[in-house]
Design a protein around this motif. Structure first.
Motif, short mmCIF file in Angstrom:
data_model
loop_
_atom_site.label_atom_id
_atom_site.label_comp_id
_atom_site.label_asym_id
_atom_site.label_seq_id
_atom_site.Cartn_x
_atom_site.Cartn_y
_atom_site.Cartn_z
N GLN A 96 0.84 -1.21 0.00
CA GLN A 96 0.00 0.00 0.00
C GLN A 96 0.88 1.25 0.00
O GLN A 96 0.44 2.31 -0.44
CB GLN A 96 -0.94 -0.01 1.21
N LYS A 120 -1.12 10.05 3.56
CA LYS A 120 -1.86 9.38 2.49
C LYS A 120 -2.95 10.33 2.01
O LYS A 120 -4.10 10.25 2.44
CB LYS A 120 -2.46 8.07 3.01
N LYS A 124 -6.45 4.95 -0.25
CA LYS A 124 -7.22 3.92 -0.95
C LYS A 124 -7.68 2.83 0.03
O LYS A 124 -7.22 1.70 -0.03
CB LYS A 124 -6.37 3.30 -2.05
N ASP A 125 -8.53 3.20 0.93
CA ASP A 125 -9.07 2.22 1.88
C ASP A 125 -10.57 2.45 1.98
O ASP A 125 -11.07 3.52 1.64
CB ASP A 125 -8.42 2.42 3.26
N HIS A 194 -0.71 6.26 -2.28
CA HIS A 194 -1.22 5.13 -1.51
C HIS A 194 -1.96 4.21 -2.46
O HIS A 194 -2.65 4.68 -3.37
CB HIS A 194 -2.16 5.65 -0.41
N LYS A 196 -4.39 0.56 -3.12
CA LYS A 196 -5.33 -0.42 -2.55
C LYS A 196 -4.56 -1.64 -2.13
O LYS A 196 -3.55 -2.00 -2.73
CB LYS A 196 -6.33 -0.83 -3.63
N ARG A 197 -5.04 -2.32 -1.09
CA ARG A 197 -4.40 -3.57 -0.72
C ARG A 197 -4.63 -4.59 -1.84
O ARG A 197 -5.77 -4.81 -2.25
CB ARG A 197 -4.99 -4.09 0.60
N SER A 202 -6.61 -6.69 5.64
CA SER A 202 -6.15 -5.72 6.63
C SER A 202 -6.13 -6.35 8.02
O SER A 202 -7.03 -7.09 8.39
CB SER A 202 -7.07 -4.50 6.64
#
Ligand code: UDP
Ligand code: MG
Length: 321
Positions: A96, A120, A124-125, A194, A196-197, A202
């Motif tokens: 990330q 960030k 992107k969360d 940043h 996205k995973r 998470s």
């Protein structure tokens, strides 16, 4: 100047090979002198195997492996005791954070900062994370007096002095800029990309939102040297005590004036306030006595973590078990 790249990893086996590639690209392009410290925080997937594989490719890879999952703070703390570099970079293992931002962080250090924290800007969360985090950052900034937008960004650059001073446990990693700022270090921030995973999940849920506020209180009391428990509790006690004594004086004068003694609700309330005041005052005094004793040994509570084993650079005898 040598860089120590510190990466806490908890079940990140899918992300690590790609992260390693990206880091190597940046390190080579800029010709840095560097080492890696990957901390396996008790992973149950193939994280350790993947890290060992990476070490086969580069002896700059150091691995510290915990026996169980102690949390991100513990992972960072243990790595901080082991670093060999003059500058320490921390980043998350989950892709990330962008390794391409490292040169920018270093440039900011060169401008005179001791700690540069990533921000960030376009996070992107999911909203379930970004909204609580906005509140958390606003409150922490207000209470701590350290003006940052994003306290808990995994990507940060530190001068060696800063990590040598920090002792992290529990979930204190969220307050690194606060702890450093209060120690007198210059804290700055820059906007970072940043992502996205991509793999995995998470490790921090909504639960951490509440923990964060308890931790803020801990941070204020345990680590802020100027905030004395007796000053705070003592003040509350004096206010309550005064409120409790005033009605009693009134009734005493009535008694002396020959009007007799009548039990009134306000009289009982006064007695309760006096008792509560004495208790709060005593708690403050006890806390003060404990603080003054432990403060001599260390400013923060200190905890050791059981390290299963570690390989590769660096080897400061105090962490090898
Ligand atoms: N992490 C860790 N121990 C933990 C939880 C997380 O070392 O107990 C690491 C995790 O592997 C990742 C970083 O801390 O490299 C941030 O975790 P995560 O990405 O789950 O947090 P989020 O980005 O969702 O806030
Ligand atoms: Mg993450």
């Amino acid at each position: 100047m040598k860089l120590s790249i510190v990466v806490p990893c908890y079940n990140e086996d899918e992300s690590l090979p790609e992260l390693f590639q990206k880091l190597e690209t940046v390190m080579r392009r800029h010709n840095y002198d560097y080492e890696y410290i990957f901390v396996d925080d008790g992973s149950t997937d193939r994280t350790v195997a993947v890290l060992r594989e990476m070490r086969k490719h580069s002896d700059r890879v150091g691995i510290i492996s915990f026996r169980r999952n102690y949390g991100k703070s513990a992972a960072l703390n243990t790595a901080f005791r082991a670093v060999d570099g003059d500058v320490v970079i921390t980043m998350d293992a989950d892709l990330q954070d962008d390794p391409e931002e490292i040169p920018k962080l270093l440039a900011k250090l060169d401008e005179g900062a001791d700690l540069v924290s990533g921000w960030k800007v376009d996070r992107k969360d999911p909203i379930s994370k970004t909204l609580p985090s906005k509140i958390f950052n606003a409150v922490t900034s207000l209470v701590s007096g350290i003006r940052l937008h994003d306290f808990n960004c995994g990507l940060k650059a530190y001068r060696r002095d800063v990590v040598d001073t920090l002792t992290l446990y529990g979930e204190l990693h969220r307050f690194v800029p606060v702890l450093a700022g209060w120690e007198g270090f210059k804290v700055d921030e820059i906007g970072v990309r940043h992502f996205k995973r991509k793999y995995g999940y998470s490790k921090f849920g909504a639960r951490r939102f509440f923990n964060g506020f308890f931790d803020l209180i801990t941070v204020m009391f345990v680590t802020r040297r100027s905030l004395s428990p007796l000053h705070l509790f003592g003040r509350i006690a004096i206010v309550l005590f005064t409120l409790g004594v005033l009605p009693q004086i009134f009734f005493l004068f009535q008694l002396l004036g020959g009007k007799g003694l009548h039990v009134r609700p306000v009289m009982l309330l006064g007695f309760v306030l006096i008792i509560v005041a004495i208790q709060i005052g005593s708690i403050g005094l006890l806390a003060e006595m404990i603080t003054s004793r432990t403060a001599k040994e260390s400013t923060y509570a200190f905890k050791e973590y059981a390290v299963r084993g570690e390989t590769g650079p660096p080897r400061r005898s105090d962490v090898v078990s």
